[in-house]
Motif scaffolding. Structure first.
Motif, PDB file in Angstrom:
ATOM      1  N   MET A   1       0.851  -1.180   0.000  1.00 58.90           N
ATOM      2  CA  MET A   1       0.000   0.000   0.000  1.00 58.90           C
ATOM      3  C   MET A   1       0.898   1.245   0.000  1.00 58.90           C
ATOM      4  N   ALA A   2       0.486   2.256  -0.717  1.00 59.60           N
ATOM      5  CA  ALA A   2       1.286   3.479  -0.856  1.00 59.60           C
ATOM      6  C   ALA A   2       1.323   4.265   0.450  1.00 59.60           C
ATOM      7  N   GLN A   3       2.481   4.845   0.705  1.00 63.48           N
ATOM      8  CA  GLN A   3       2.670   5.684   1.885  1.00 63.48           C
ATOM      9  C   GLN A   3       2.324   7.129   1.549  1.00 63.48           C
ATOM     10  N   GLN A   4       1.814   7.841   2.526  1.00 61.50           N
ATOM     11  CA  GLN A   4       1.420   9.230   2.354  1.00 61.50           C
ATOM     12  C   GLN A   4       1.893  10.002   3.584  1.00 61.50           C
ATOM     13  N   GLN A   5       2.352  11.211   3.375  1.00 58.26           N
ATOM     14  CA  GLN A   5       2.768  12.035   4.503  1.00 58.26           C
ATOM     15  C   GLN A   5       1.602  12.915   4.928  1.00 58.26           C
ATOM     16  N   ILE A   6       1.331  12.939   6.246  1.00 60.21           N
ATOM     17  CA  ILE A   6       0.337  13.859   6.776  1.00 60.21           C
ATOM     18  C   ILE A   6       1.038  14.823   7.725  1.00 60.21           C
ATOM     19  N   GLU A   7       0.503  16.010   7.815  1.00 57.34           N
ATOM     20  CA  GLU A   7       1.061  17.038   8.684  1.00 57.34           C
ATOM     21  C   GLU A   7      -0.072  17.531   9.576  1.00 57.34           C
ATOM     22  N   LEU A   8       0.124  17.412  10.885  1.00 58.01           N
ATOM     23  CA  LEU A   8      -0.881  17.823  11.853  1.00 58.01           C
ATOM     24  C   LEU A   8      -0.418  19.107  12.519  1.00 58.01           C
ATOM     25  N   GLY A   9      -1.203  20.173  12.380  1.00 63.25           N
ATOM     26  CA  GLY A   9      -0.854  21.455  12.978  1.00 63.25           C
ATOM     27  C   GLY A   9      -1.679  21.693  14.235  1.00 63.25           C
TER      28      GLY A   9
ATOM     29  N   LYS B   1       4.301   9.570   8.431  1.00 63.30           N
ATOM     30  CA  LYS B   1       4.142   8.815   7.198  1.00 63.30           C
ATOM     31  C   LYS B   1       3.165   7.686   7.494  1.00 63.30           C
ATOM     32  N   VAL B   2       2.047   7.676   6.783  1.00 58.97           N
ATOM     33  CA  VAL B   2       1.006   6.685   7.023  1.00 58.97           C
ATOM     34  C   VAL B   2       0.587   6.054   5.702  1.00 58.97           C
ATOM     35  N   ASP B   3      -0.146   4.939   5.782  1.00 57.17           N
ATOM     36  CA  ASP B   3      -0.679   4.366   4.546  1.00 57.17           C
ATOM     37  C   ASP B   3      -1.977   5.084   4.189  1.00 57.17           C
ATOM     38  N   GLU B   4      -2.479   4.821   2.988  1.00 49.92           N
ATOM     39  CA  GLU B   4      -3.663   5.526   2.490  1.00 49.92           C
ATOM     40  C   GLU B   4      -4.883   5.310   3.378  1.00 49.92           C
ATOM     41  N   THR B   5      -5.011   4.117   3.951  1.00 51.05           N
ATOM     42  CA  THR B   5      -6.146   3.804   4.822  1.00 51.05           C
ATOM     43  C   THR B   5      -6.117   4.657   6.079  1.00 51.05           C
ATOM     44  N   ALA B   6      -4.943   4.802   6.685  1.00 54.91           N
ATOM     45  CA  ALA B   6      -4.809   5.618   7.899  1.00 54.91           C
ATOM     46  C   ALA B   6      -5.068   7.091   7.598  1.00 54.91           C
ATOM     47  N   ALA B   7      -4.628   7.573   6.431  1.00 54.40           N
ATOM     48  CA  ALA B   7      -4.877   8.967   6.049  1.00 54.40           C
ATOM     49  C   ALA B   7      -6.370   9.214   5.886  1.00 54.40           C
TER      50      ALA B   7
ATOM     51  N   ALA C   1      -9.310  17.743  19.055  1.00 59.97           N
ATOM     52  CA  ALA C   1      -9.857  19.006  19.546  1.00 59.97           C
ATOM     53  C   ALA C   1      -8.798  20.107  19.546  1.00 59.97           C
ATOM     54  N   LYS C   2      -7.524  19.741  19.599  1.00 55.08           N
ATOM     55  CA  LYS C   2      -6.428  20.713  19.630  1.00 55.08           C
ATOM     56  C   LYS C   2      -5.824  20.963  18.252  1.00 55.08           C
ATOM     57  N   LEU C   3      -6.316  20.254  17.246  1.00 59.46           N
ATOM     58  CA  LEU C   3      -5.784  20.371  15.897  1.00 59.46           C
ATOM     59  C   LEU C   3      -6.282  21.645  15.222  1.00 59.46           C
ATOM     60  N   VAL C   4      -5.380  22.348  14.564  1.00 56.52           N
ATOM     61  CA  VAL C   4      -5.741  23.539  13.803  1.00 56.52           C
ATOM     62  C   VAL C   4      -5.874  23.172  12.326  1.00 56.52           C
ATOM     63  N   TYR C   5      -4.996  22.269  11.840  1.00 48.91           N
ATOM     64  CA  TYR C   5      -5.106  21.832  10.445  1.00 48.91           C
ATOM     65  C   TYR C   5      -4.538  20.439  10.256  1.00 48.91           C
ATOM     66  N   LEU C   6      -4.981  19.813   9.172  1.00 47.83           N
ATOM     67  CA  LEU C   6      -4.453  18.532   8.711  1.00 47.83           C
ATOM     68  C   LEU C   6      -4.082  18.717   7.252  1.00 47.83           C
ATOM     69  N   ARG C   7      -2.846  18.441   6.934  1.00 51.17           N
ATOM     70  CA  ARG C   7      -2.382  18.544   5.545  1.00 51.17           C
ATOM     71  C   ARG C   7      -2.045  17.146   5.047  1.00 51.17           C
ATOM     72  N   LEU C   8      -2.605  16.773   3.895  1.00 48.19           N
ATOM     73  CA  LEU C   8      -2.322  15.488   3.270  1.00 48.19           C
ATOM     74  C   LEU C   8      -1.449  15.738   2.056  1.00 48.19           C
ATOM     75  N   ASP C   9      -0.279  15.138   2.030  1.00 48.09           N
ATOM     76  CA  ASP C   9       0.615  15.271   0.886  1.00 48.09           C
ATOM     77  C   ASP C   9       0.310  14.132  -0.072  1.00 48.09           C
ATOM     78  N   GLU C  10      -0.339  14.455  -1.174  1.00 44.57           N
ATOM     79  CA  GLU C  10      -0.764  13.444  -2.137  1.00 44.57           C
ATOM     80  C   GLU C  10       0.371  12.965  -3.029  1.00 44.57           C
ATOM     81  N   ALA C  11       1.442  13.755  -3.152  1.00 45.63           N
ATOM     82  CA  ALA C  11       2.545  13.403  -4.045  1.00 45.63           C
ATOM     83  C   ALA C  11       3.353  12.249  -3.452  1.00 45.63           C
ATOM     84  N   PRO C  12       3.707  11.280  -4.258  1.00 46.69           N
ATOM     85  CA  PRO C  12       4.525  10.182  -3.746  1.00 46.69           C
ATOM     86  C   PRO C  12       5.922  10.668  -3.388  1.00 46.69           C
TER      87      PRO C  12
END
Length: 71
Positions: free
Chosen positions: A1-9, A19-25, A52-63
């Motif tokens: 399964m492809a890995q994806q980077q997420i950024e939690l602000g 770095k998570v898989d697509e299902t976790a994202a 509740a403390k999150l301001v943003y979630l960024r999903l990096d779609e680029a491999p």
């Protein structure tokens, strides 16, 4: 399964990059509406995120890759 980077602000400026898989994202995205605590599994282990403390979630779609990307 492809890995994806997420950024939690977070409030106050803290950022967590995972770095998570697509299902976790997708699960993270779906959990945003519910708030509370959410479990995120990565190669490095289990993480608990307080939505509740999150301001943003960024999903990096680029491999992720090594070297230069052509345009």
């Amino acid at each position: 399964m492809a890995q994806q980077q997420i950024e939690l602000g977070y409030e106050g400026g803290g950022v967590l990059r995972l770095k998570v898989d697509e299902t976790a994202a997708a699960a993270m995205q779906a959990a945003l509406a519910g708030g509370g605590w959410h479990e995120v599994m990565t190669e490095s282990g289990q993480h608990w995120v307080n939505l509740a403390k999150l301001v943003y979630l960024r999903l990096d779609e680029a491999p992720a890759g090594v070297g230069f990307r052509g345009t």
